[in-house]
Design a protein around this motif. Sequence first.
Motif, PDB file in Angstrom:
ATOM      1  N   LEU A  14       0.802  -1.381  -0.200  1.00 43.19           N
ATOM      2  CA  LEU A  14       0.035   0.049  -0.147  1.00 43.19           C
ATOM      3  C   LEU A  14       0.669   1.249   0.037  1.00 43.19           C
ATOM      4  N   GLN A  15       1.803   1.191   0.792  1.00 48.26           N
ATOM      5  CA  GLN A  15       2.726   2.388   1.007  1.00 48.26           C
ATOM      6  C   GLN A  15       3.542   2.542  -0.303  1.00 48.26           C
ATOM      7  N   LEU A  16       4.123   1.588  -0.905  1.00 42.11           N
ATOM      8  CA  LEU A  16       4.733   1.665  -2.076  1.00 42.11           C
ATOM      9  C   LEU A  16       4.137   2.284  -3.337  1.00 42.11           C
ATOM     10  N   ALA A  17       3.086   1.489  -3.208  1.00 38.00           N
ATOM     11  CA  ALA A  17       1.986   2.082  -4.579  1.00 38.00           C
ATOM     12  C   ALA A  17       1.669   3.649  -4.041  1.00 38.00           C
ATOM     13  N   LYS A  18       1.325   4.057  -3.048  1.00 40.38           N
ATOM     14  CA  LYS A  18       0.843   5.320  -2.607  1.00 40.38           C
ATOM     15  C   LYS A  18       2.237   6.241  -2.871  1.00 40.38           C
ATOM     16  N   ALA A  19       3.392   5.940  -2.371  1.00 37.69           N
ATOM     17  CA  ALA A  19       4.612   6.651  -2.924  1.00 37.69           C
ATOM     18  C   ALA A  19       4.807   6.861  -4.115  1.00 37.69           C
ATOM     19  N   LYS A  20       4.301   6.069  -5.131  1.00 31.37           N
ATOM     20  CA  LYS A  20       4.292   6.352  -6.485  1.00 31.37           C
ATOM     21  C   LYS A  20       3.345   7.167  -7.069  1.00 31.37           C
ATOM     22  N   GLY A  21       2.378   7.623  -6.069  1.00 36.44           N
ATOM     23  CA  GLY A  21       1.222   8.703  -6.394  1.00 36.44           C
ATOM     24  C   GLY A  21       0.117   7.836  -7.001  1.00 36.44           C
ATOM     25  N   ALA A  22      -0.230   6.398  -6.837  1.00 33.55           N
ATOM     26  CA  ALA A  22      -1.367   5.766  -7.164  1.00 33.55           C
ATOM     27  C   ALA A  22      -2.430   5.954  -6.207  1.00 33.55           C
ATOM     28  N   HIS A  23      -3.718   6.046  -6.695  1.00 30.39           N
ATOM     29  CA  HIS A  23      -5.061   6.036  -6.008  1.00 30.39           C
ATOM     30  C   HIS A  23      -5.086   4.566  -5.441  1.00 30.39           C
ATOM     31  N   VAL A  24      -5.166   4.318  -3.874  1.00 28.73           N
ATOM     32  CA  VAL A  24      -4.857   3.019  -3.466  1.00 28.73           C
ATOM     33  C   VAL A  24      -6.255   2.847  -2.828  1.00 28.73           C
ATOM     34  N   ILE A  25      -6.742   1.477  -3.096  1.00 21.42           N
ATOM     35  CA  ILE A  25      -7.918   1.154  -2.316  1.00 21.42           C
ATOM     36  C   ILE A  25      -7.542  -0.032  -1.684  1.00 21.42           C
ATOM     37  N   ALA A  26      -7.682  -0.107  -0.416  1.00 18.73           N
ATOM     38  CA  ALA A  26      -7.440  -0.991   0.691  1.00 18.73           C
ATOM     39  C   ALA A  26      -8.561  -1.954   0.724  1.00 18.73           C
ATOM     40  N   VAL A  27      -8.157  -3.244   0.901  1.00 20.70           N
ATOM     41  CA  VAL A  27      -9.318  -4.389   1.334  1.00 20.70           C
ATOM     42  C   VAL A  27      -8.843  -5.038   2.544  1.00 20.70           C
ATOM     43  N   ALA A  28      -9.616  -5.108   3.670  1.00 22.70           N
ATOM     44  CA  ALA A  28      -9.327  -5.759   5.118  1.00 22.70           C
ATOM     45  C   ALA A  28     -10.562  -5.645   5.676  1.00 22.70           C
ATOM     46  N   SER A  29     -10.452  -6.118   6.878  1.00 22.98           N
ATOM     47  CA  SER A  29     -11.580  -6.194   7.807  1.00 22.98           C
ATOM     48  C   SER A  29     -11.581  -4.877   8.565  1.00 22.98           C
ATOM     49  N   GLY A  30     -12.802  -4.421   8.977  1.00 19.50           N
ATOM     50  CA  GLY A  30     -12.862  -3.077   9.712  1.00 19.50           C
ATOM     51  C   GLY A  30     -12.323  -2.788  10.627  1.00 19.50           C
ATOM     52  N   ALA A  31     -11.651  -3.600  11.542  1.00 20.81           N
ATOM     53  CA  ALA A  31     -10.690  -3.302  12.433  1.00 20.81           C
ATOM     54  C   ALA A  31      -9.601  -2.514  12.074  1.00 20.81           C
ATOM     55  N   HIS A  32      -9.138  -2.728  10.845  1.00 19.66           N
ATOM     56  CA  HIS A  32      -7.922  -2.130  10.258  1.00 19.66           C
ATOM     57  C   HIS A  32      -8.157  -0.896   9.658  1.00 19.66           C
ATOM     58  N   GLU A  33      -9.273  -0.171   9.427  1.00 16.96           N
ATOM     59  CA  GLU A  33      -9.662   0.855   8.627  1.00 16.96           C
ATOM     60  C   GLU A  33      -8.602   2.295   8.987  1.00 16.96           C
ATOM     61  N   THR A  34      -8.525   2.537  10.424  1.00 20.29           N
ATOM     62  CA  THR A  34      -7.879   3.610  10.854  1.00 20.29           C
ATOM     63  C   THR A  34      -6.428   3.387  10.645  1.00 20.29           C
ATOM     64  N   PHE A  35      -5.793   1.887  10.910  1.00 18.22           N
ATOM     65  CA  PHE A  35      -4.524   1.809  10.555  1.00 18.22           C
ATOM     66  C   PHE A  35      -4.068   2.177   9.020  1.00 18.22           C
TER      67      PHE A  35
END
Length: 337
Positions: A189-210
């Motif tokens: 996620l961080q590498l893609a974001k560092a390259k400027g991408a729009h990143v959609i993260a998929v995980a369980s709800g407990a991890h959203e803030t993180f």
Amino acid sequence: MPTPTMNAIRLHDFGGPEVLRHERVPIPEPAPGEVLVRVHAAGLNPPDWYVRDGMPGIPAEFRPPFDLPLIPGTDISGVVEATGADVHDVAPGDEVIGMLRFPVLMQSGGYAEYVTAPASDLAPKPASVDHVHAAGLPMSGLTAWQYLIEVGHDHPSPFQEAAHRPVRLGSDTTAVVNGAAGGVGHLALQLAKAKGAHVIAVASGAHETFLRELGADEFIDYTRQRPEDAVRGADLVLDAVGGPTSRRFLRTLKRGGALFPVYFGEFDDEENAELGVTVTGTQVRANGTQLAELSRLVDAGALRVAVDSTYPLADARAAHERAARGHIQGKIVLTVA
């Protein structure tokens, strides 16, 4: 003169976490081109429990040989204790990290007080973090890097003939990361974001803030909404979970898009061609040069290694039991006193 010994975790039989034994064993000696590292922390990775189980789900032709008893563990952070012949780039006292010998050997000996390592597999430890966080970087960071940024080798994946080629990431790219809170996922996620991408993260709800703190632009709680129903027109899906369910992400991609399952599943080449998408993967390989670049990103504040939990070396069984419960946020790490 007695042979010097150390504490280590060994397998004498394959099975569940209960087969991990805390024992005294001889300290290894570095061969030419190798160094002896005093381990301060060892990161856990899925291959650790695949090896512990004897890799029952892997076809025999892909299964590496194992010599029992063995010391598992590939990822370490520590201090160089001694060097073998023909080692010039590191010296005793250097703080280093490494993913050792993978995938040539999956019993690299990281769950121990000392381990020998090819000097070429090592990189300087990030100076800005402790050994625990540094030990969480090697395999997960290299997997994310080799899938998203640069493969760095021409070894084919054991699961397919097609060569893996990363997708160019930029401000016009939408990337989906499934399993985004885990070891590979949170770094990808961080590498893609560092390259400027729009990143959609998929995980369980407990991890959203993180995950939003790490830079996720959008978040999908898979326990409430199926990502394959919520996303359309993505350029790339990095499925850090992979396996049999990875095929469901094909419908999220636009024509010309790519699906990268970290753990390869079953796909239909005709279906992929009809959809106009590619599905490829690679097998992460030790690479000290790439690891050094990841270390620099950590020191620059561009990459954060999250730690889910830590366990003393002697409690490796409890660490594997934690891994088996899933829903991991970042990395599980063994600490070596």
